[in-house]
Design a protein around this motif. Structure first.
Motif, PDB file in Angstrom:
ATOM      1  N   UNK A  98       6.327   3.597  -2.725  1.00 18.73           N
ATOM      2  CA  UNK A  98       5.967   2.223  -3.085  1.00 18.73           C
ATOM      3  C   UNK A  98       6.076   1.310  -1.874  1.00 18.73           C
ATOM      4  N   UNK A  99       7.106   1.511  -1.066  1.00 17.64           N
ATOM      5  CA  UNK A  99       7.276   0.691   0.138  1.00 17.64           C
ATOM      6  C   UNK A  99       6.109   0.861   1.097  1.00 17.64           C
ATOM      7  N   UNK A 100       5.549   2.057   1.128  1.00 16.69           N
ATOM      8  CA  UNK A 100       4.425   2.340   2.019  1.00 16.69           C
ATOM      9  C   UNK A 100       3.073   1.945   1.426  1.00 16.69           C
ATOM     10  N   UNK A 101       3.100   1.396   0.210  1.00 14.13           N
ATOM     11  CA  UNK A 101       1.872   0.908  -0.390  1.00 14.13           C
ATOM     12  C   UNK A 101       1.006   1.986  -1.003  1.00 14.13           C
ATOM     13  N   UNK A 102       1.578   3.145  -1.308  1.00 15.53           N
ATOM     14  CA  UNK A 102       0.794   4.257  -1.831  1.00 15.53           C
ATOM     15  C   UNK A 102       0.869   4.324  -3.355  1.00 15.53           C
ATOM     16  N   UNK A 103       2.025   4.005  -3.919  1.00 15.38           N
ATOM     17  CA  UNK A 103       2.168   3.977  -5.375  1.00 15.38           C
ATOM     18  C   UNK A 103       2.688   2.602  -5.784  1.00 15.38           C
ATOM     19  N   UNK A 528       8.405   7.272  13.108  1.00 12.53           N
ATOM     20  CA  UNK A 528       9.082   7.114  11.824  1.00 12.53           C
ATOM     21  C   UNK A 528       8.559   5.819  11.217  1.00 12.53           C
ATOM     22  N   UNK A 529       7.968   5.902  10.046  1.00 13.64           N
ATOM     23  CA  UNK A 529       7.276   4.757   9.462  1.00 13.64           C
ATOM     24  C   UNK A 529       8.219   3.576   9.263  1.00 13.64           C
ATOM     25  N   UNK A 530       7.738   2.381   9.617  1.00 17.99           N
ATOM     26  CA  UNK A 530       8.544   1.180   9.468  1.00 17.99           C
ATOM     27  C   UNK A 530       7.633  -0.013   9.214  1.00 17.99           C
ATOM     28  N   UNK A 531       8.229  -1.162   9.022  1.00 16.11           N
ATOM     29  CA  UNK A 531       7.450  -2.356   8.676  1.00 16.11           C
ATOM     30  C   UNK A 531       6.527  -2.779   9.820  1.00 16.11           C
ATOM     31  N   UNK A 532       6.952  -2.559  11.062  1.00 17.51           N
ATOM     32  CA  UNK A 532       6.088  -2.904  12.196  1.00 17.51           C
ATOM     33  C   UNK A 532       4.814  -2.074  12.177  1.00 17.51           C
ATOM     34  N   UNK A 533       4.949  -0.791  11.849  1.00 16.28           N
ATOM     35  CA  UNK A 533       3.772   0.065  11.750  1.00 16.28           C
ATOM     36  C   UNK A 533       2.877  -0.372  10.594  1.00 16.28           C
ATOM     37  N   UNK A 534       3.502  -0.743   9.480  1.00 12.60           N
ATOM     38  CA  UNK A 534       2.749  -1.205   8.325  1.00 12.60           C
ATOM     39  C   UNK A 534       1.889  -2.411   8.698  1.00 12.60           C
ATOM     40  N   UNK A 535       2.502  -3.380   9.362  1.00 16.95           N
ATOM     41  CA  UNK A 535       1.768  -4.576   9.759  1.00 16.95           C
ATOM     42  C   UNK A 535       0.698  -4.247  10.802  1.00 16.95           C
ATOM     43  N   UNK A 536       1.022  -3.322  11.710  1.00 15.03           N
ATOM     44  CA  UNK A 536       0.062  -2.946  12.739  1.00 15.03           C
ATOM     45  C   UNK A 536      -1.178  -2.300  12.127  1.00 15.03           C
ATOM     46  N   UNK A 537      -0.996  -1.442  11.121  1.00 19.02           N
ATOM     47  CA  UNK A 537      -2.135  -0.804  10.478  1.00 19.02           C
ATOM     48  C   UNK A 537      -2.992  -1.833   9.744  1.00 19.02           C
TER      49      UNK A 537
END
Length: 557
Positions: A98-103, A528-537
């Motif tokens: 859920x945190x990664x926006x998948x579910x 390692x996935x993190x919020x910075x990567x989320x925003x970057x994508x």
């Protein structure tokens, strides 16, 4: 006397599973803790946490199409029963997804695949041509904007006002490499494992022991060929892959790139033609350029790699001095060549007396049950030179590589001696002991799981944020994704816009000597996935989407 005792123990060949002592080789690496939301990636015994296994299984079911956008996922209790985990573990896995926006969680209903999650198709198979029309002609390495006949990259601008004509390939590559060691940037451009995924604590402990018990050996020059204990461990691992190798067959190098450099120096002269697959690792192209060699590009399919038919056409048309191939998870398209094709290619080149140089740095990072065989495993005439390293698995900064030079060991030692004499003694001793204590396989299990999980996450982020028409590979190993943006997109422009925002990607044109892959990018998946990567994508998706200038993020062009 203590030093001699310790050295004699280190020189004894131990198989990787023969771990000695009861010490804990892993402790949580906190180097990246401030920038990762997953503060601990492994349990105290060095194994991945069980919720990671559940997370990966759910991702696999979504990617396979078993659960589509909007579908309800198995309940927590169902997951507990089918996977043999606790309720807390199942809940933790779903919360990560859920945190990664998948579910998404729906009150009193359970967890569902988000409707924004889509399945991206594979990149178009135009590079799988294996007939007479395959683009296999020699090309002198030149600037991205081209200057005349035979230039490997034409000067046609990419759609949307490309900046490719303003920068040559070397300049673009230097921009990509600027991110190496730069923690300020969110890097999807460099294939270097996050320190949190590397065995830093175990290596530090071993280094302490090396400096304490063998200070003289650690400070002295090592023999040119490399530390004997390390060569024995490498040979032992090579034997497990079906190779006939002994310690005397191994030459230790400063990474795989030095191994390739030494090999090409032994096999070629300026002006020779060398076959490479397309796309290929950009440093290979730079190496050919620096050595004055000419590239013959043979197309590689993301699913099957180079086809024997395409390679046969190339070597039939042109005089070829050597061939460089990455059969296991080619960089950047992640292609895995079938064993039948490996066998046919090795036999074909041997019959014509053409040396084959194999880059196998990604072979250990496989997601399947067993390691894929290298091309060298099918070599019965000694025509294949295997080059590899531990940079993508143990310690990039140690620059520990190796090669099996075969019949030109003497020439390889001469070139090695006149290049840098030998590799550093302490790091060779540390890696040798790391292998000898049986820690490598445990570490690889953890690294493979983390890399596969990261790759699945990035694929889902691409499907969520990138424009329709985007395609992406589904490799069975390695640590990178080859992404085809919609036709007309300019990956060099996207690269420069992203870099201005401290986001790094690798643009497609640097992976070829020709005017192609203009709308492709390579994304690294070894973090390692993190919020910075989320925003970057999210930002990359906005930049890649066609929209008016006034609506682009930050108003930048």
């Amino acid at each position: 006397m203590t030093t001699n005792t310790r050295d004699s123990k280190q020189s004894h060949l131990r198989p990787p599973h023969a771990s000695q002592g009861s010490h804990d080789p892993y402790a949580t690496n906190t180097t990246q803790a401030t920038r990762t939301t997953a503060t601990s990636q492994t349990s105290m015994n060095g194994e991945p946490f069980r919720y990671h296994h559940v997370e990966r299984q759910v991702l696999t079911m979504i990617e396979s199409g078993r659960y589509n956008p909007g579908d309800k996922l198995p309940s927590l209790r169902s997951v507990c029963t089918s996977m043999g985990v606790s309720l807390a573990t199942a809940n933790h896995a779903y919360m990560e997804l859920e945190r990664k926006g998948i579910v998404e969680a729906r009150p009193r209903s359970g967890f569902f695949v988000r409707k924004t999650v889509a399945h991206l198709p594979l990149p178009a198979a135009q590079r799988t041509i294996s007939g007479p029309d395959a683009p296999v002609k020699p090309a002198t390495l030149a600037r991205v904007n081209g200057t005349g006949p035979g230039d490997c990259m034409a000067g046609d601008s990419m759609a949307g006002g490309s900046e490719a004509g303003e920068e040559n390939r070397t300049q673009l590559i230097q921009k990509v490499l600027e991110a190496v060691g730069n923690t300020r940037m969110v890097s999807f451009g460099c294939v270097s494992p996050d320190p949190a995924l590397l065995p830093g604590k175990a290596l530090a402990r071993i280094m302490q022991d090396v400096l304490r018990f063998s200070p003289g050996q650690a400070l002295a020059y090592e023999v040119i060929q490399g530390n004997e204990h390390l060569r024995r461990q490498i040979a032992w691992r090579a034997q497990q892959c079906g190779l006939r190798a002994e310690a005397d067959d191994v030459l230790v190098t400063a990474g795989a790139m030095e191994a390739l450099y030494i090999t090409l120096r032994c096999l070629t002269r300026p002006g020779d033609n060398v076959v490479i697959q397309s796309p290929t690792y950009f440093c290979f192209i730079q190496l050919l350029e620096n050595l004055g060699l000419r590239a013959i590009e043979v197309p590689s399919s993301p699913e099957h790699g180079v086809s024997p038919a395409a390679l046969r056409e190339a070597i039939s048309k042109y005089s070829v001095a050597a061939c460089i191939l990455s059969a296991n998870f080619n960089n950047p398209d992640g292609a895995l060549m079938p064993d039948a094709a490996k066998r046919e290619i090795v036999s074909m080149l041997a019959e014509r007396g053409i040396p084959l140089v194999e880059d196998d740095v990604a072979g250990d990072v496989h997601f399947g049950p067993s390691r894929p065989a290298p091309l060298k495993a099918f070599d019965t005439r000694g025509t294949v030179t295997l080059c590899s390293s531990f940079s993508k698995t143990i310690a990039p900064g140690y620059r520990a590589g190796w090669m099996l030079p075969g019949t030109f060991m003497s020439k390889a030692l001469e070139i090695k001696a006149t290049t840098n004499v030998c590799c550093p003694s302490p790091t060779q001793m540390v890696i040798a002991e790391f292998l000898g204590q049986g820690l490598y396989e445990r570490h690889l299990k953890r690294l493979r799981a983390a890399t596969e999980r990261q790759m699945q996450t990035v694929r889902h982020q691409l499907a969520t944020h990138f424009p329709p028409g985007t395609r992406v590979t589904r490799p069975e190993g390695g640590a990178f994704l080859w992404v085809a943006l919609p036709e007309g997109m300019d990956s060099v422009r996207l690269f420069n816009q992203a870099k201005a925002r401290d986001i790094l990607i690798a643009p497609g044109p640097i992976f070829t000597t020709r005017d192609q892959y203009r709308n492709y990018i390579r994304l690294s998946c070894c973090g390692v996935w993190n919020e910075s990567m989320q925003q970057a994508m999210c930002t990359l998706g906005q930049l890649a989407a066609p929209q008016p200038l006034s609506q682009r993020p930050d108003g930048l062009p």
